[in-house]
Structure formats: C-alpha cells, structure tokens
Design a protein around this motif. Structure first.
Motif, PDB file in Angstrom:
ATOM      1  N   GLY A 285       0.468  -0.929   0.412  1.00 55.22           N
ATOM      2  CA  GLY A 285       0.205   0.030   0.001  1.00 55.22           C
ATOM      3  C   GLY A 285       0.836   1.186   0.307  1.00 55.22           C
ATOM      4  O   GLY A 285       0.766   2.735  -0.203  1.00 55.22           O
ATOM      5  N   MET A 286       2.096   1.462   0.835  1.00 55.85           N
ATOM      6  CA  MET A 286       2.267   2.443   1.295  1.00 55.85           C
ATOM      7  C   MET A 286       3.393   2.885  -0.141  1.00 55.85           C
ATOM      8  O   MET A 286       3.909   3.579  -0.442  1.00 55.85           O
ATOM      9  N   THR A 287       3.791   1.252  -0.922  1.00 55.57           N
ATOM     10  CA  THR A 287       4.824   1.545  -2.104  1.00 55.57           C
ATOM     11  C   THR A 287       3.479   2.413  -3.291  1.00 55.57           C
ATOM     12  O   THR A 287       4.571   2.839  -4.265  1.00 55.57           O
ATOM     13  N   LEU A 288       2.406   2.004  -2.903  1.00 62.22           N
ATOM     14  CA  LEU A 288       1.187   2.672  -4.685  1.00 62.22           C
ATOM     15  C   LEU A 288       1.649   3.904  -4.283  1.00 62.22           C
ATOM     16  O   LEU A 288       1.559   5.109  -4.539  1.00 62.22           O
ATOM     17  N   ILE A 289       1.296   4.475  -3.191  1.00 59.20           N
ATOM     18  CA  ILE A 289       1.013   5.805  -2.506  1.00 59.20           C
ATOM     19  C   ILE A 289       2.358   6.320  -3.029  1.00 59.20           C
ATOM     20  O   ILE A 289       2.660   7.873  -3.487  1.00 59.20           O
ATOM     21  N   HIS A 290       3.344   5.747  -2.311  1.00 55.41           N
ATOM     22  CA  HIS A 290       4.594   6.496  -2.867  1.00 55.41           C
ATOM     23  C   HIS A 290       5.422   6.959  -3.899  1.00 55.41           C
ATOM     24  O   HIS A 290       5.646   7.612  -4.283  1.00 55.41           O
ATOM     25  N   ASN A 291       4.422   5.858  -5.006  1.00 56.04           N
ATOM     26  CA  ASN A 291       5.385   5.989  -6.230  1.00 56.04           C
ATOM     27  C   ASN A 291       4.654   7.203  -7.216  1.00 56.04           C
ATOM     28  O   ASN A 291       4.406   7.581  -8.678  1.00 56.04           O
ATOM     29  N   SER A 292       2.846   7.400  -6.377  1.00 55.76           N
ATOM     30  CA  SER A 292       2.013   8.592  -6.685  1.00 55.76           C
ATOM     31  C   SER A 292       3.034   9.612  -6.605  1.00 55.76           C
ATOM     32  O   SER A 292       2.359  11.008  -7.228  1.00 55.76           O
ATOM     33  N   CYS A 293       4.038   9.856  -5.830  1.00 59.04           N
ATOM     34  CA  CYS A 293       4.175  11.563  -5.819  1.00 59.04           C
ATOM     35  C   CYS A 293       5.333  11.418  -6.184  1.00 59.04           C
ATOM     36  O   CYS A 293       5.860  10.494  -6.761  1.00 59.04           O
ATOM     37  N   ASP A 294       5.717  12.808  -6.307  1.00 58.57           N
ATOM     38  CA  ASP A 294       7.430  13.425  -6.979  1.00 58.57           C
ATOM     39  C   ASP A 294       8.259  13.231  -6.272  1.00 58.57           C
ATOM     40  O   ASP A 294       9.050  13.205  -7.221  1.00 58.57           O
ATOM     41  N   LEU A 295       8.588  13.410  -4.675  1.00 56.54           N
ATOM     42  CA  LEU A 295       9.333  13.291  -3.560  1.00 56.54           C
ATOM     43  C   LEU A 295       9.331  12.348  -2.829  1.00 56.54           C
ATOM     44  O   LEU A 295       7.535  13.325  -1.951  1.00 56.54           O
ATOM     45  N   VAL A 296       9.596  11.737  -2.281  1.00 61.43           N
ATOM     46  CA  VAL A 296       9.137  11.214  -0.311  1.00 61.43           C
ATOM     47  C   VAL A 296      10.250  11.074   0.313  1.00 61.43           C
ATOM     48  O   VAL A 296      11.832  11.269  -0.112  1.00 61.43           O
TER      49      VAL A 296
ATOM     50  N   GLY B 257      14.508  -1.066  -0.854  1.00 56.96           N
ATOM     51  CA  GLY B 257      13.891  -1.817  -0.704  1.00 56.96           C
ATOM     52  C   GLY B 257      12.790  -2.152  -0.873  1.00 56.96           C
ATOM     53  O   GLY B 257      12.106  -3.453  -0.863  1.00 56.96           O
ATOM     54  N   TRP B 258      11.152  -1.723  -1.020  1.00 53.31           N
ATOM     55  CA  TRP B 258      10.244  -2.292  -1.410  1.00 53.31           C
ATOM     56  C   TRP B 258       9.450  -1.706  -2.934  1.00 53.31           C
ATOM     57  O   TRP B 258       8.845  -1.048  -3.331  1.00 53.31           O
ATOM     58  N   ASN B 259      11.286  -1.558  -3.971  1.00 51.57           N
ATOM     59  CA  ASN B 259      10.918  -0.968  -4.995  1.00 51.57           C
ATOM     60  C   ASN B 259      10.194   0.490  -5.298  1.00 51.57           C
ATOM     61  O   ASN B 259       9.405   0.320  -6.430  1.00 51.57           O
ATOM     62  N   THR B 260      10.792   1.655  -4.668  1.00 53.97           N
ATOM     63  CA  THR B 260       9.727   2.935  -4.578  1.00 53.97           C
ATOM     64  C   THR B 260      10.418   3.333  -6.091  1.00 53.97           C
ATOM     65  O   THR B 260      11.604   3.288  -5.810  1.00 53.97           O
ATOM     66  N   THR B 261       9.660   3.653  -6.667  1.00 53.59           N
ATOM     67  CA  THR B 261      10.496   4.313  -7.784  1.00 53.59           C
ATOM     68  C   THR B 261      10.717   5.835  -8.383  1.00 53.59           C
ATOM     69  O   THR B 261      11.210   6.683  -8.667  1.00 53.59           O
ATOM     70  N   SER B 262       9.944   6.471  -7.008  1.00 52.02           N
ATOM     71  CA  SER B 262       9.957   8.317  -7.083  1.00 52.02           C
ATOM     72  C   SER B 262      11.293   8.675  -6.412  1.00 52.02           C
ATOM     73  O   SER B 262      11.924   7.663  -5.212  1.00 52.02           O
ATOM     74  N   ARG B 263      11.149   9.444  -6.486  1.00 54.57           N
ATOM     75  CA  ARG B 263      12.604  10.436  -6.147  1.00 54.57           C
ATOM     76  C   ARG B 263      12.613  10.543  -4.408  1.00 54.57           C
ATOM     77  O   ARG B 263      11.689  10.411  -3.326  1.00 54.57           O
ATOM     78  N   ILE B 264      13.681   9.992  -3.850  1.00 54.23           N
ATOM     79  CA  ILE B 264      13.509   9.807  -2.286  1.00 54.23           C
ATOM     80  C   ILE B 264      14.905  10.633  -2.074  1.00 54.23           C
ATOM     81  O   ILE B 264      15.619  10.946  -2.129  1.00 54.23           O
ATOM     82  N   ALA B 265      14.945  11.889  -0.979  1.00 58.02           N
ATOM     83  CA  ALA B 265      15.323  12.217   0.037  1.00 58.02           C
ATOM     84  C   ALA B 265      15.448  11.955   1.156  1.00 58.02           C
ATOM     85  O   ALA B 265      14.624  12.141   2.032  1.00 58.02           O
ATOM     86  N   THR B 266      16.877  11.904   1.916  1.00 59.53           N
ATOM     87  CA  THR B 266      17.153  11.726   3.090  1.00 59.53           C
ATOM     88  C   THR B 266      16.968  12.953   3.387  1.00 59.53           C
ATOM     89  O   THR B 266      18.084  14.053   3.895  1.00 59.53           O
ATOM     90  N   LEU B 267      16.181  13.329   4.858  1.00 56.71           N
ATOM     91  CA  LEU B 267      16.440  14.990   5.195  1.00 56.71           C
ATOM     92  C   LEU B 267      15.768  14.364   6.742  1.00 56.71           C
ATOM     93  O   LEU B 267      14.378  14.787   7.444  1.00 56.71           O
ATOM     94  N   PRO B 268      16.646  14.489   7.435  1.00 58.22           N
ATOM     95  CA  PRO B 268      16.205  14.635   9.207  1.00 58.22           C
ATOM     96  C   PRO B 268      15.409  15.337   9.543  1.00 58.22           C
ATOM     97  O   PRO B 268      15.746  16.611   9.170  1.00 58.22           O
ATOM     98  N   SER B 269      14.581  16.141  10.407  1.00 57.61           N
ATOM     99  CA  SER B 269      13.799  16.971  11.271  1.00 57.61           C
ATOM    100  C   SER B 269      14.647  17.727  11.958  1.00 57.61           C
ATOM    101  O   SER B 269      15.715  17.334  12.060  1.00 57.61           O
ATOM    102  N   GLY B 270      14.589  19.138  11.714  1.00 53.77           N
ATOM    103  CA  GLY B 270      15.991  19.734  12.424  1.00 53.77           C
ATOM    104  C   GLY B 270      14.962  20.352  13.718  1.00 53.77           C
ATOM    105  O   GLY B 270      13.450  20.178  13.991  1.00 53.77           O
TER     106      GLY B 270
END
Length: 439
Positions: free
Chosen positions: A176-187, A200-213
């Motif tokens: 479910g989350m992969t379906l949702i994330h793959n519809s996004c422009d940025l995760v 590992g879930w084959n997320t195809t959308s762009r992913i950025a690692t950004l911790p909260s400040g």
C-alpha cells in the motif's frame, strides 16, 4: 511558494509528526513561504486561532485515545483549498486527511511531496488491530492517486489473508505505501534506515533523506531544581531519562528490565519515564513488580516547552526503541548535553558510538551495561554530552527547513519551469544522491 500541509496529526498533540510539522511551518514562513495546514479537530469544541490552519471534523480513533479520525470532508473545505491556489502539496500521514491532500494534488496537477514519518512496517506488529484501516488504505490508494489497472490489482491482492496476522499487516503496509509513494514526485525520509526500507520495496519515486530539524528547549537552574523537587530526586542521585510514547512499540520492557540491573549496582540511580500512552498501566505494573519499583517514576504527559529542565536534569538519556524513524527526543536530549544510550544504530545523525553516545544491543544486560558505563564515569559522560550538543547544533529547524525549501523549489520547477528558484544547493543534492544509493 504557497504550500499545503495535510496531516492526520497536528497540534495540540505533540508527537514527532506534529512537532516536525510545526517547526517546519514556522521556519518555512520565516523564509518567505506561505504554509497552510489541514488537520483534524482535536474535539468538537475546539476553536482554531491560527489563520492558516483548517480543521476537519473528527471523532476519537478506535485504537488510540489521542488519534482523531476524520469522517468526511465538507464541500466548503474543498472550496477553501481551491481559493488558496497552492503551488505544492506535502502530506505527512497516509490517513484520511493525508490522502485527501494526495487526491487534491493529483486532481489539480500539483507537485506532490510526502514524508514517511512512521515506520508502519514495524508499527503494525505491535498493534495488529489497525489491520482493517491499513487494508482499506491499500485498496483505496490507486483510486486516490489515479493509479491504473496494474496498481488496482496490486491493491486488491492485499485483501488475501496470510497465516500470520503480522505478516499480513506488513504485506499490506509494504504494497500500500509503495503504491502511494510511487504516485509522489518526492518522498522524504528522516533517516537512512527508512530510505533503505523504501528502496527495498521498489519505490520508484525520487527519495531524499532529510532529518527534521530540532531546536534547543531552554532550561534554567531554577527550572531544573523545580523538576528535581517535583520528582523527589536527591542532589546525589543519578537520573536515567526516557521521553516518548508509553507503548509497546517503544520497547520499554527492555528499558525497565535493564534498569533493574543498573539498580543492583548501587542505590543512586533513578529511572524517569515521561510521556503519554494507552499502555501506561501495563508498564507501571511491570515496574511495580521489580525490586526497584520505588526508583522508577512515570510522570505522564509534559508540555514540550517544559522538557528542557528534565533533559538537563538527566545523567543519561535511554532510548530502547527499534521502530522509530528518527527519534526527535534524542536530538532534544543532545541539545541539553545529555549523553544517549540507544539500540537502533540507523536513525540518528547525532549519536556516534563512543563519541556522542553509546549503542547497545537488544538485551537488558548490554543495555544496562552501557547505561552504567556513563553513570560510573561522569567525565566521559560530560564529554559525550558536549559532542552530542555540537552535532545537534548542526541540525536546527532553520537549517533543515532551508534544505526542505530548496527541495520544494526543485520539485516545483519540474511543473513550472519559469518559476524563480534558487536551485538546489549541493548539500541537498548530495543527500538525494545518497538516498538513491541507499535505496
């Protein structure tokens, strides 16, 4: 930019999602953006005072007392959103309001961003009762985000039960989350741990690692003294502190068991647990059954603004959870120069083993040993606390909001090439590339 935050969690609740959103909102607006928040009403009598916050009617959640379930979206709310002429939608939860934000963005061809705040894959093993909601989310996901027949087949496959309720829950979350994330422009993920999971879930959308400040929660000597009196802690006693939800997913049984070992080594240590939770009685009973019950204190919920005194009071901050995505409380403790002992090695940019804290394995013996090492060596604890504070100062709300702003601008530029942007500076671009590599 005019940015819409859609979330099923927000103030006056003060969990990690709500606090991250509020800190980001404040800093983004200081940077010149307009941030509009859409969130559930905490109760029927609540009167919202903030000018850019829209509340949805909501009822108390089934599984958790402090969760609010939004049952419908009045037509006037959609008209309100239309009038805002948003440039970008950022949803922070995959619940009813978050999905409304995703639907709105896809319907009106707006850039869509999400942050994966909660490790749902781990979370559902502790609360299997959330399965019906997770299944419903997965079934509806492709209809909300405009997915095709292939996505709908995947979502329907989630209905088929597994022999293990945990495995069924986790299968539903992953698909479910992969379906949702793959519809996004940025995760956006707040740690390398979550980036690796989504990869590992084959997320195809762009992913950025950004911790909260996170910013420092101020404290004073008078405030620390008042906290000590409130808790009945003597000047010669040492404090092991935990702050967070009182729930099974936080692995608190490990902490209580570990503290029994710490207590056997001397009579100066006290364990203080601060936070709300539906399982408060369960862990109070576990503590009461120990030989050191009189040295374990549960305070219940505390206002976030008051936590600085408790962090400053502590000699060690103990964090046993293995299902958090970033643990903002670790950063808050580091700001108070309190050394950290934790189990999960992949969620914090603050803690480096032997430098700004210690990592323990998942056994009470090792966890207690690492706590005792710092209690027995105050000079080493102080040095680690100072190192943690220096690291926390590099991850302020303003610093991280500036990076988030640049990610927004770059994402929006794909939709409106003529939009004036400052570009994405190297630090953000590096984080995105690292995220891709981790995935």
């Amino acid at each position: 930019m005019r940015i819409g935050f859609f979330s099923d969690r927000y103030l006056p609740f003060t969990d990690g999602i709500a606090c991250s959103m509020e800190d980001a909102r404040r800093e983004l607006e200081d940077l010149g953006h307009e941030v509009y928040i859409f969130a559930p009403s905490p109760d029927r009598r609540y009167c919202e005072q903030a000018p850019r916050v829209t509340r949805f009617p909501a009822v108390k959640g089934i599984c958790f007392d402090d969760y609010r379930f939004s049952v419908f979206y009045p037509p006037r709310t959609r008209r309100q959103v239309d009038k805002l002429e948003l440039d970008l939608v950022h949803f922070h939860t995959p619940g009813q309001i978050g999905m409304f934000g995703a639907y709105y963005a896809r319907r009106y061809d707006l850039p869509l961003v999400t942050t994966y705040h909660t490790d749902l894959y781990e979370y559902v093993t502790h609360y299997p009762g959330v399965l019906p909601g997770v299944v419903a989310l997965s079934i509806l996901a492709p209809y909300v985000t405009g997915g095709g027949s292939g996505e709908r087949r995947i979502s329907r496959s989630c209905v088929r039960p597994e022999r293990s309720i945990d495995r069924w829950n986790q299968k539903v979350v992953e698909r479910g989350m992969t379906l949702i994330h793959n519809s996004c422009d940025l995760v956006i993920t707040p740690s390398v741990k979550m980036t690796a999971q989504l990869g590992g879930w084959n997320t195809t959308s762009r992913i950025a690692t950004l911790p909260s400040g996170v910013d420092e929660i101020p404290s004073t000597a008078a405030g620390v003294a008042a906290a000590r009196r409130e808790l009945g802690i003597g000047e010669d006693e040492q404090v092991v502190l935990y702050v967070g939800r009182i729930g099974s997913e936080k692995n608190l049984s490990l902490l209580i068991d570990a503290f029994t070992h710490v207590a056997r080594r001397g009579d100066r240590a006290r364990l203080v647990l601060i936070g709300p939770g539906d399982e408060d009685d369960k862990f109070r009973a576990q503590a009461a059954a120990t030989a050191c019950a009189d040295r374990i204190t549960f305070t219940g919920r505390k206002n976030r603004a008051d936590l600085g005194a408790y962090y400053s009071l502590a000699d060690v901050f103990a964090f046993p959870s293995t299902c958090d995505t970033q643990a903002l409380v670790v950063n808050e403790a580091a700001w108070a120069a309190t050394p950290v002992v934790m189990v999960d090695r992949n969620i914090s940019q603050i803690v480096e083993d032997g430098v700004s804290g210690l990592f323990a394995d998942g056994t009470p013996e090792d966890f207690s040993e690492k706590i005792s090492v710092l209690l027995d060596d105050p000079q080493r604890a102080v040095a680690m606390g100072r190192a943690g504070r220096e690291r926390a100062a590099k991850l302020t709300a303003r610093t991280q909001a500036a990076k988030l702003s640049r990610l927004y601008e770059e994402t929006a530029s794909r939709y409106a090439p003529t939009l004036e942007t400052s570009g994405v500076e190297a630090d953000v671009e590096v984080e995105v590339e690292e995220a891709r590599a981790a995935a």
